[in-house]
Design a protein around this motif. Structure first.
Motif, short mmCIF file in Angstrom:
data_model
loop_
_atom_site.label_atom_id
_atom_site.label_comp_id
_atom_site.label_asym_id
_atom_site.label_seq_id
_atom_site.Cartn_x
_atom_site.Cartn_y
_atom_site.Cartn_z
N ARG A 1 -17.88 37.75 -12.55
CA ARG A 1 -19.34 37.58 -12.36
C ARG A 1 -19.90 36.56 -13.33
O ARG A 1 -20.74 35.74 -12.95
CB ARG A 1 -20.05 38.92 -12.51
CG ARG A 1 -19.62 39.95 -11.45
CD ARG A 1 -20.11 41.33 -11.77
NE ARG A 1 -19.48 41.75 -13.03
CZ ARG A 1 -19.77 42.87 -13.67
NH1 ARG A 1 -20.67 43.70 -13.18
NH2 ARG A 1 -19.16 43.18 -14.78
N LYS A 2 -19.44 36.61 -14.58
CA LYS A 2 -19.90 35.63 -15.58
C LYS A 2 -19.40 34.24 -15.22
O LYS A 2 -20.12 33.25 -15.37
CB LYS A 2 -19.41 36.00 -16.97
CG LYS A 2 -20.10 37.20 -17.54
CD LYS A 2 -19.53 37.52 -18.91
CE LYS A 2 -20.06 38.87 -19.38
NZ LYS A 2 -19.11 39.56 -20.22
N LYS A 3 -18.17 34.17 -14.73
CA LYS A 3 -17.60 32.87 -14.34
C LYS A 3 -18.43 32.23 -13.23
O LYS A 3 -18.74 31.04 -13.29
CB LYS A 3 -16.16 33.03 -13.88
CG LYS A 3 -15.49 31.74 -13.45
CD LYS A 3 -14.05 32.00 -13.02
CE LYS A 3 -13.35 30.73 -12.61
NZ LYS A 3 -13.65 30.32 -11.24
N LYS A 4 -18.81 33.01 -12.24
CA LYS A 4 -19.60 32.49 -11.12
C LYS A 4 -20.94 31.95 -11.61
O LYS A 4 -21.36 30.85 -11.25
CB LYS A 4 -19.79 33.58 -10.07
CG LYS A 4 -20.53 33.13 -8.83
CD LYS A 4 -20.64 34.27 -7.83
CE LYS A 4 -21.25 33.86 -6.53
NZ LYS A 4 -22.57 33.28 -6.62
N ILE A 5 -21.63 32.72 -12.44
CA ILE A 5 -22.93 32.29 -12.96
C ILE A 5 -22.76 31.03 -13.82
O ILE A 5 -23.53 30.08 -13.70
CB ILE A 5 -23.59 33.42 -13.78
CG1 ILE A 5 -23.95 34.58 -12.85
CG2 ILE A 5 -24.82 32.91 -14.51
CD1 ILE A 5 -24.33 35.86 -13.59
N PHE A 6 -21.73 31.02 -14.67
CA PHE A 6 -21.46 29.86 -15.53
C PHE A 6 -21.22 28.62 -14.68
O PHE A 6 -21.80 27.56 -14.94
CB PHE A 6 -20.23 30.17 -16.41
CG PHE A 6 -19.82 29.05 -17.31
CD1 PHE A 6 -20.65 28.58 -18.31
CD2 PHE A 6 -18.56 28.47 -17.17
CE1 PHE A 6 -20.26 27.55 -19.15
CE2 PHE A 6 -18.16 27.44 -18.00
CZ PHE A 6 -19.01 26.98 -18.99
N ALA B 1 -22.99 23.38 -12.61
CA ALA B 1 -23.25 22.51 -11.46
C ALA B 1 -24.70 22.06 -11.42
O ALA B 1 -25.00 20.90 -11.10
CB ALA B 1 -22.86 23.22 -10.17
N ALA B 2 -25.61 22.96 -11.75
CA ALA B 2 -27.03 22.62 -11.75
C ALA B 2 -27.36 21.53 -12.77
O ALA B 2 -28.33 20.80 -12.61
CB ALA B 2 -27.87 23.87 -12.02
N HIS B 3 -26.52 21.44 -13.81
CA HIS B 3 -26.71 20.42 -14.85
C HIS B 3 -25.77 19.23 -14.65
O HIS B 3 -25.64 18.39 -15.54
CB HIS B 3 -26.49 21.03 -16.23
CG HIS B 3 -27.58 21.98 -16.63
ND1 HIS B 3 -28.74 21.59 -17.24
CD2 HIS B 3 -27.69 23.33 -16.45
CE1 HIS B 3 -29.51 22.64 -17.44
NE2 HIS B 3 -28.89 23.70 -16.96
N VAL C 1 -18.53 21.56 -20.53
CA VAL C 1 -19.37 22.47 -21.30
C VAL C 1 -18.54 23.20 -22.35
O VAL C 1 -18.94 23.32 -23.51
CB VAL C 1 -20.11 23.46 -20.38
CG1 VAL C 1 -20.88 24.48 -21.18
CG2 VAL C 1 -21.03 22.70 -19.43
N VAL C 2 -17.37 23.68 -21.97
CA VAL C 2 -16.51 24.40 -22.92
C VAL C 2 -16.08 23.47 -24.05
O VAL C 2 -16.10 23.86 -25.23
CB VAL C 2 -15.30 25.03 -22.21
CG1 VAL C 2 -14.29 25.55 -23.21
CG2 VAL C 2 -15.77 26.14 -21.28
N ARG C 3 -15.72 22.22 -23.73
CA ARG C 3 -15.34 21.27 -24.80
C ARG C 3 -16.50 21.04 -25.76
O ARG C 3 -16.32 20.99 -26.98
CB ARG C 3 -14.85 19.96 -24.20
CG ARG C 3 -13.45 20.08 -23.60
CD ARG C 3 -12.87 18.72 -23.26
NE ARG C 3 -13.59 18.06 -22.19
CZ ARG C 3 -13.28 18.13 -20.91
NH1 ARG C 3 -12.24 18.87 -20.51
NH2 ARG C 3 -13.96 17.47 -20.00
#
Length: 67
Positions: free
Chosen positions: A15-20, A25-27, A34-36
């Protein structure tokens, strides 16, 4: 500047992965970008006196060619 890449595998709640992924994508960013960025900032914030390379600490540094 970094010249190689290494794989980092993490486990995350689906669920967190999907929201992330949706927020990334929105950005117009990939989750990897983002993780880097988060990892670079964490290193800088928690280096505790370690000498860090200029490419990592320079204002606006990207270190790996993206975000």
């Amino acid at each position: 500047m970094e010249s190689r890449t290494a794989r980092l595998t993490i486990l995350i709640d689906p669920r967190k992965k999907k929201i992330f992924e949706e927020i990334c994508a929105a950005h117009d960013l990939t989750p990897s970008q983002v993780v880097r960025k988060l990892i670079r900032q964490y290193i800088v914030d928690n280096a505790e006196g370690r000498e860090l390379p200029d490419w990592l600490t320079a204002r606006g540094a990207r270190g790996d060619g993206d975000a």
